[in-house]
Write an enzyme that holds these catalytic residues in place. Structure first.
Site, PDB file in Angstrom:
ATOM      1  N   SER A  22      -8.734  10.199  -3.486  1.00 19.88           N
ATOM      2  CA  SER A  22      -7.794  10.332  -2.379  1.00 19.88           C
ATOM      3  C   SER A  22      -8.226   9.457  -1.196  1.00 19.88           C
ATOM      4  CB  SER A  22      -7.651  11.807  -1.997  1.00 19.88           C
ATOM      5  OG  SER A  22      -6.571  12.013  -1.123  1.00 19.88           O
TER       6      SER A  22
ATOM      7  N   ASP B 158       1.359  14.216  -9.180  1.00 21.55           N
ATOM      8  CA  ASP B 158       0.716  14.220  -7.864  1.00 21.55           C
ATOM      9  C   ASP B 158       1.768  14.317  -6.759  1.00 21.55           C
ATOM     10  OD1 ASP B 158      -0.839  13.707  -5.563  1.00 21.55           O
ATOM     11  OD2 ASP B 158      -2.195  12.398  -6.680  1.00 21.55           O
TER      12      ASP B 158
ATOM     13  N   HIS C  79      -2.739  16.216  -7.751  1.00 25.09           N
ATOM     14  CA  HIS C  79      -3.728  15.448  -6.997  1.00 25.09           C
ATOM     15  C   HIS C  79      -5.152  15.768  -7.449  1.00 25.09           C
ATOM     16  CE1 HIS C  79      -4.600  12.720  -3.809  1.00 25.09           C
ATOM     17  NE2 HIS C  79      -5.221  13.596  -3.035  1.00 25.09           N
TER      18      HIS C  79
END
Length: 269
Positions: free
Chosen positions: A98, A222, A250
């Site tokens: 991320s 995601d 995610h």
């Protein structure tokens, strides 16, 4: 083994170093708003497969110091450089999730991929986290502004709401509470200022500077960094492979942890 690395006056970064005798090193950079403990299910297995796993808490998160400033991608990438040099790391795999993926991309461009042999981008917040007139993907700026406002108004609720869209599988109440707790440990100021960086930073010009083999691992479900971001990174990074995770959101490192660990090990070799 846990210890601290000084990256500037008054700022020490916490490092967890597992299986340091191995010469196959993976440096993990966690995402917002957690800390290195999010990779627990990698640290449980990859060292047994012969890998040295190093997890760090970026400034403001986990056990690291919490300065008021220093949350730009440039500064966070510089912290990575100092850690790599201080530990004398060579030919490593840099693995970022991320925002940690975004920081890793900035590191590759800003520091010419210093001592990185391979790059793993895991649900990375790139090329851009938020939409632009010429980039219709990702979160809107208003959505991130709302997260910033919620951080200052009721951070526990903001984290709880964010956690609801993080994973794409059934989770036990105990796991949800544990993962929520990772975010609660962080500095509220760092949590908000990293959101500003996520909102404003643009990595499109950084991607062509990546010259090492790159694995782009991205969940098809995601809701934080949509799968199209993985496709766009794949188009812009030479010598990259895109590895879809059909059943993951995610948090692909947990949603499909066995596949994730196998794919990462296969990529590194």
């Amino acid at each position: 083994m846990g210890y601290y690395v000084k990256v500037e006056k008054g700022v020490n970064i916490y490092v967890e170093d597992i299986n340091p005798a191995s010469t196959k090193t993976i440096l993990f950079v966690h995402g917002w708003p957690a800390n290195h403990q999010m990779f627990e299910y990698q640290f449980n297995h990859l060292p047994a497969m012969g890998y040295r796993c190093i997890g760090i808490d970026i400034r403001g998160f986990g056990k690291s110091n919490r300065p008021w400033d220093g949350y730009s991608y440039d500064r966070l990438a510089d912290d990575i450089r100092i850690i790599i040099d201080t530990l004398g790391l060579e030919n490593i795999t840099l693995a970022g999730h991320s925002m940690g993926g975004a920081i890793s991309i900035r590191y590759m461009a800003r520091h010419s991929g210093h001592q990185v042999a391979k790059l793993a981008l895991i649900g990375a917040a790139a090329p851009i986290f938020t939409q632009r007139p010429d980039f219709p993907y990702g979160k809107t700026i208003e959505e991130v502004n709302n997260l910033i406002e919620s951080t200052y108004a009721d951070r526990p609720k903001m984290l709880s709401d964010f956690g609801d869209i993080f994973f794409a599988r059934y989770l036990t109440k105990s796991f949800i509470e544990w993962f929520h707790g990772l975010g609660l440990i962080a500095s509220g100021n760092a949590t908000a200022k990293c959101l500003v960086s996520l909102r404003d930073e643009d990595l499109r010009n950084d991607l062509p500077h990546i010259q090492v083999p790159t694995a782009i691992m991205h969940g098809k479900q995601d809701k934080v960094c949509p799968f199209v971001l993985g496709e766009l990174m794949h188009q812009s990074i030479q010598n990259s492979i895109l590895i879809p995770f059909e059943y993951s959101g995610h948090g692909l490192f947990y949603c499909e942890k066995d596949k994730f660990n196998q794919e990462l090990a296969r990529f590194i070799g």
